[in-house]
Design a protein around this motif. Structure first.
Motif, PDB file in Angstrom:
ATOM      1  N   LEU A   6      64.063  -9.544 -36.742  1.00 23.81           N
ATOM      2  CA  LEU A   6      62.765 -10.073 -36.349  1.00 23.81           C
ATOM      3  C   LEU A   6      62.440 -11.348 -37.124  1.00 23.81           C
ATOM      4  O   LEU A   6      61.806 -12.257 -36.595  1.00 23.81           O
ATOM      5  CB  LEU A   6      61.676  -9.009 -36.541  1.00 23.81           C
ATOM      6  N   ALA A  10      61.002 -14.679 -35.311  1.00 19.38           N
ATOM      7  CA  ALA A  10      59.650 -15.158 -35.607  1.00 19.38           C
ATOM      8  C   ALA A  10      59.705 -16.452 -36.418  1.00 19.38           C
ATOM      9  O   ALA A  10      60.556 -16.621 -37.283  1.00 19.38           O
ATOM     10  CB  ALA A  10      58.876 -14.099 -36.373  1.00 19.38           C
ATOM     11  N   GLU A  11      58.781 -17.357 -36.109  1.00 19.77           N
ATOM     12  CA  GLU A  11      58.638 -18.585 -36.902  1.00 19.77           C
ATOM     13  C   GLU A  11      58.050 -18.262 -38.264  1.00 19.77           C
ATOM     14  O   GLU A  11      58.387 -18.897 -39.258  1.00 19.77           O
ATOM     15  CB  GLU A  11      57.699 -19.573 -36.192  1.00 19.77           C
ATOM     16  N   PHE A  13      55.542 -15.025 -40.625  1.00 22.63           N
ATOM     17  CA  PHE A  13      54.778 -13.791 -40.778  1.00 22.63           C
ATOM     18  C   PHE A  13      53.608 -14.145 -41.688  1.00 22.63           C
ATOM     19  O   PHE A  13      53.812 -14.717 -42.754  1.00 22.63           O
ATOM     20  CB  PHE A  13      55.611 -12.690 -41.439  1.00 22.63           C
ATOM     21  N   ASP A  67      51.530 -14.103 -29.969  1.00 22.53           N
ATOM     22  CA  ASP A  67      51.543 -13.542 -31.323  1.00 22.53           C
ATOM     23  C   ASP A  67      51.586 -12.019 -31.235  1.00 22.53           C
ATOM     24  O   ASP A  67      50.992 -11.410 -30.341  1.00 22.53           O
ATOM     25  CB  ASP A  67      50.290 -13.949 -32.106  1.00 22.53           C
ATOM     26  N   ARG A  98      50.684 -10.942 -38.806  1.00 25.79           N
ATOM     27  CA  ARG A  98      50.961 -11.638 -37.557  1.00 25.79           C
ATOM     28  C   ARG A  98      52.378 -12.199 -37.574  1.00 25.79           C
ATOM     29  O   ARG A  98      52.775 -12.886 -38.519  1.00 25.79           O
ATOM     30  CB  ARG A  98      50.003 -12.806 -37.349  1.00 25.79           C
ATOM     31  N   ALA A  99      53.126 -11.906 -36.511  1.00 24.25           N
ATOM     32  CA  ALA A  99      54.437 -12.533 -36.309  1.00 24.25           C
ATOM     33  C   ALA A  99      54.257 -13.567 -35.205  1.00 24.25           C
ATOM     34  O   ALA A  99      53.816 -13.221 -34.103  1.00 24.25           O
ATOM     35  CB  ALA A  99      55.481 -11.503 -35.907  1.00 24.25           C
ATOM     36  N   ARG A 100      54.543 -14.805 -35.513  1.00 24.73           N
ATOM     37  CA  ARG A 100      54.484 -15.875 -34.503  1.00 24.73           C
ATOM     38  C   ARG A 100      55.905 -16.037 -33.973  1.00 24.73           C
ATOM     39  O   ARG A 100      56.791 -16.508 -34.683  1.00 24.73           O
ATOM     40  CB  ARG A 100      53.962 -17.164 -35.131  1.00 24.73           C
ATOM     41  N   ILE A 101      56.121 -15.600 -32.741  1.00 21.32           N
ATOM     42  CA  ILE A 101      57.444 -15.555 -32.139  1.00 21.32           C
ATOM     43  C   ILE A 101      57.878 -16.948 -31.681  1.00 21.32           C
ATOM     44  O   ILE A 101      57.088 -17.690 -31.103  1.00 21.32           O
ATOM     45  CB  ILE A 101      57.464 -14.560 -30.957  1.00 21.32           C
ATOM     46  N   ARG A 102      59.136 -17.283 -31.936  1.00 20.62           N
ATOM     47  CA  ARG A 102      59.688 -18.580 -31.529  1.00 20.62           C
ATOM     48  C   ARG A 102      59.670 -18.696 -30.000  1.00 20.62           C
ATOM     49  O   ARG A 102      59.877 -17.713 -29.293  1.00 20.62           O
ATOM     50  CB  ARG A 102      61.116 -18.741 -32.040  1.00 20.62           C
ATOM     51  N   HIS A 107      58.110 -13.287 -25.649  1.00 20.43           N
ATOM     52  CA  HIS A 107      57.170 -12.560 -26.506  1.00 20.43           C
ATOM     53  C   HIS A 107      56.989 -11.126 -26.011  1.00 20.43           C
ATOM     54  O   HIS A 107      56.923 -10.195 -26.802  1.00 20.43           O
ATOM     55  CB  HIS A 107      55.815 -13.273 -26.545  1.00 20.43           C
ATOM     56  N   SER A 141      60.459  -8.248 -41.211  1.00 14.81           N
ATOM     57  CA  SER A 141      61.424  -9.290 -40.824  1.00 14.81           C
ATOM     58  C   SER A 141      62.847  -8.757 -40.725  1.00 14.81           C
ATOM     59  O   SER A 141      63.702  -9.374 -40.092  1.00 14.81           O
ATOM     60  CB  SER A 141      61.363 -10.478 -41.787  1.00 14.81           C
TER      61      SER A 141
END
Length: 176
Positions: A6, A10-11, A13, A67, A98-102, A107, A141
């Motif tokens: 993860l 993700a960009e 956390f 997100d 929060r995980a900001r997904i690439r 998503h 992660s």
């Protein structure tokens, strides 16, 4: 299919706001662990609150499309939520990560992986502590996900979202 952590998907956390909730101001919504439905994983909006903060310095706590939030401590550890723009302007609380997904990943597909037995097993093992259970950002992660091509991810994620919506519809009918 390739195995990814993860943390590669993700960009970033980020931990949420450590601010109390106040009466809803009509614009700024505040999502806390208790505001995420245990079954549907949707934002429960019947008792909306706002964070008690200065909004000029809180942009980094605003959720963006795609997100994913994760509960980090207590009995709800591992609970997840996928932000949808239809939920409005939402800020997230401190016991959430929060995980900001690439953008090259679906998503919805990544979120659907948080609803699996594999994810539940990961949470049970990872959250074991001598005191209160918890999973921090670094541990999240390390969650491993098998990922197909982006196009296939979108199709799979969309299919499971349709299934979730159908189940939720039938559950509402049953409840009524």
């Amino acid at each position: 299919w390739e195995q990814r952590k993860l943390g590669e998907i993700a960009e970033s956390f980020e931990y949420g706001l450590n601010a109390p909730a106040k009466e809803f101001d009509g614009e700024h919504k505040y999502i806390r662990i208790t505001d995420i439905d245990d079954n549907s994983h949707k934002f429960i909006q019947n008792k909306i609150t706002s964070p008690d903060i200065n909004f000029k310095s809180a942009d980094k706590y605003k959720l963006q499309k795609g997100d994913i939030l994760f509960a980090r401590t207590g009995a709800s550890v591992g609970k997840s939520y996928y932000y949808n723009e239809s939920d409005g302007l939402v800020y997230y609380a401190g016991f959430l990560i929060r995980a900001r997904i690439r953008p090259q990943y679906s998503h919805e597909f990544i979120f659907q992986n948080t609803l699996t037995d594999t994810y539940d097993k990961f949470i049970k093992i990872t959250s074991q502590r001598s005191g209160q259970p918890g999973v921090n950002a670094e541990e999240y992660s390390n969650f491993k996900i098998m990922t197909p091509s982006t196009e296939e991810q979108k199709k799979i994620g969309s299919f499971f979202k349709q299934l979730d919506n159908t189940i939720a519809l039938h559950q509402r009918k049953l409840d009524a």
